[in-house]
Scaffold this motif. Sequence first.
Motif, mmCIF file in Angstrom:
data_model
loop_
_atom_site.group_PDB
_atom_site.id
_atom_site.type_symbol
_atom_site.label_atom_id
_atom_site.label_comp_id
_atom_site.label_asym_id
_atom_site.label_seq_id
_atom_site.Cartn_x
_atom_site.Cartn_y
_atom_site.Cartn_z
ATOM 1 N N MET A 100 8.787 36.195 -35.563
ATOM 2 C CA MET A 100 8.285 37.266 -36.434
ATOM 3 C C MET A 100 9.407 38.211 -36.828
ATOM 4 O O MET A 100 9.496 38.638 -37.980
ATOM 5 C CB MET A 100 7.179 38.057 -35.712
ATOM 6 C CG MET A 100 5.862 37.355 -35.713
ATOM 7 S SD MET A 100 5.139 37.433 -37.358
ATOM 8 C CE MET A 100 3.720 36.416 -37.127
ATOM 9 N N ILE B 171 -1.993 31.373 -25.221
ATOM 10 C CA ILE B 171 -1.805 32.688 -25.834
ATOM 11 C C ILE B 171 -0.463 33.297 -25.413
ATOM 12 O O ILE B 171 0.263 33.859 -26.237
ATOM 13 C CB ILE B 171 -3.001 33.614 -25.482
ATOM 14 C CG1 ILE B 171 -4.241 33.098 -26.218
ATOM 15 C CG2 ILE B 171 -2.720 35.062 -25.859
ATOM 16 C CD1 ILE B 171 -5.520 33.759 -25.846
ATOM 17 N N GLY B 172 -0.117 33.137 -24.133
ATOM 18 C CA GLY B 172 1.151 33.683 -23.638
ATOM 19 C C GLY B 172 2.345 33.034 -24.307
ATOM 20 O O GLY B 172 3.237 33.723 -24.812
ATOM 21 N N SER B 173 2.350 31.691 -24.337
ATOM 22 C CA SER B 173 3.503 31.015 -24.953
ATOM 23 C C SER B 173 3.542 31.289 -26.466
ATOM 24 O O SER B 173 4.623 31.465 -27.030
ATOM 25 C CB SER B 173 3.493 29.516 -24.657
ATOM 26 O OG SER B 173 2.287 28.947 -25.051
ATOM 27 N N GLY B 174 2.377 31.361 -27.083
ATOM 28 C CA GLY B 174 2.329 31.691 -28.519
ATOM 29 C C GLY B 174 2.897 33.075 -28.778
ATOM 30 O O GLY B 174 3.669 33.275 -29.725
ATOM 31 N N ALA B 175 2.555 34.033 -27.905
ATOM 32 C CA ALA B 175 3.065 35.405 -28.058
ATOM 33 C C ALA B 175 4.574 35.429 -27.862
ATOM 34 O O ALA B 175 5.293 36.082 -28.632
ATOM 35 C CB ALA B 175 2.371 36.327 -27.050
ATOM 36 N N GLY B 176 5.054 34.706 -26.853
ATOM 37 C CA GLY B 176 6.500 34.685 -26.575
ATOM 38 C C GLY B 176 7.293 34.084 -27.716
ATOM 39 O O GLY B 176 8.325 34.621 -28.125
ATOM 40 N N VAL B 177 6.795 32.971 -28.257
ATOM 41 C CA VAL B 177 7.492 32.311 -29.380
ATOM 42 C C VAL B 177 7.465 33.196 -30.622
ATOM 43 O O VAL B 177 8.431 33.245 -31.390
ATOM 44 C CB VAL B 177 6.833 30.935 -29.682
ATOM 45 C CG1 VAL B 177 7.317 30.378 -30.993
ATOM 46 C CG2 VAL B 177 7.136 29.951 -28.575
ATOM 47 N N SER B 178 6.343 33.916 -30.795
ATOM 48 C CA SER B 178 6.171 34.658 -32.049
ATOM 49 C C SER B 178 7.102 35.871 -32.158
ATOM 50 O O SER B 178 7.408 36.289 -33.271
ATOM 51 C CB SER B 178 4.718 35.089 -32.214
ATOM 52 O OG SER B 178 4.440 36.170 -31.373
ATOM 53 N N ILE B 179 7.548 36.425 -31.019
ATOM 54 C CA ILE B 179 8.364 37.653 -31.112
ATOM 55 C C ILE B 179 9.672 37.411 -31.877
ATOM 56 O O ILE B 179 9.903 38.053 -32.911
ATOM 57 C CB ILE B 179 8.603 38.273 -29.712
ATOM 58 C CG1 ILE B 179 7.282 38.813 -29.173
ATOM 59 C CG2 ILE B 179 9.637 39.410 -29.782
ATOM 60 C CD1 ILE B 179 7.340 39.357 -27.772
ATOM 61 N N PRO B 180 10.537 36.476 -31.437
ATOM 62 C CA PRO B 180 11.760 36.266 -32.241
ATOM 63 C C PRO B 180 11.464 35.705 -33.625
ATOM 64 O O PRO B 180 12.134 36.082 -34.603
ATOM 65 C CB PRO B 180 12.575 35.273 -31.409
ATOM 66 C CG PRO B 180 11.683 34.746 -30.370
ATOM 67 C CD PRO B 180 10.528 35.654 -30.229
#
Lengths: 209, 203
Positions: free
Chosen positions: A107, A96-105
Amino acid sequence: MEISTLVAVFFTMAIFSFLYRDNPFYRLAEHVLIGLSVGFTLVLLFNSVLLPKLFQPLFGSHDLWSLIPLALGLSMFAGLKKSWGSYSKPALALMIGSGAGVSIPAMMEARVLRQMASAIEPFSRMGAGESVGLWFIVTILISLIGVATVMIYFFYTRPETKPVTFVSQVGIYFLMVFFGATFGYTVTSRLTLLIGRLEFLLGDFLGLI
Amino acid sequence: MIRKVATIVAFATGLFMLVQYFLNADIVSLIYRALLDYYQIIFAMTMIVGGITLFLNHARTIAHGQRAGWYSGATIAAILFMIIAALIYGTGADSPYQWAFNNMQAPMQATTFSLLAFFVASAAYRGFRVRSRAAAVLAISALLVLIGRNAFGEMISEYLPQAAGWLLNHPSVAAKRGILIGIGLGSVATALRVILGIERTYL
């Protein structure tokens, strides 16, 4: 007639039988579909992820770093027993953490900046001196007004002044056009699938068309 | 203790994945690729856990002798068939695994989705009433796309498909863009909450 066609016809008719009402044939087909989908996905994941990214490096080239994802992956099995469930949390947190980090730039780029750029881009054609018709100008203005008013409609902390409320009302009309068009498009695409199935039944099976 | 570890892991990996976007160093891209691989491996293992849970639930239904036991048996048989067929014969174009996909799974999926044409249309017919101007706009745009996007629309007027295409490509896309920008900003806000440990519902 080939056995594969007969099998496909049986399961197609079993699913269509739900149009009459829920019945044992439909329920059988439904359960078989779930089982096949799960089996298909598990095999696909094993072949495309676990084999090349975990088992081949670990057992083929003896890459000891692969023990980390193996341990994290195996910890997910702790979720099968309620009292051990918390042991799967660090692996879940990594996902979940890595998914959230990747998704910011990602998105920001795909959903925000690119969409804004696409809304404004037609104006650059006018700025570049390209000759455009009146209809083109009207269309791109409508599109820009649509983007702006829909965004204002979703801006929930907006001040409830008359002009802002009017603008958000315009946004509602654009949303209605979108919902209506999406509904029509969805029904049309489902009808295309239906025509495909009927073509199969009437053509491949019965040979009528 | 494990929850604290999980929160730290989410923070560290989330922050790294965010920061790596702005960095250009070999070691950073190496860790980035490794973390992406870990993500996929854990995801695959999670799917296996899901498959096992489904299997066990259906096995329990059979063991309890419930009426739905026959159907559960079909689900278990289908799961086992796909896995065993792939293990023995592989997943090539002529394999039983591919045969089951082409002749059982794909037709059933297509038929299930085609059924939605009936249910969506009948639900709209029963539930939808034009009570306001906004509802009228929705109904008109739905009808325009429904009629204009097939050969029937072309038979009525050559302008109908053009009007449907314009509606789909301009006002509809404009509203979709507004929604997508909202989703993008909302996703960024949620991702930041996850990284900073404010959003911990997954724990």
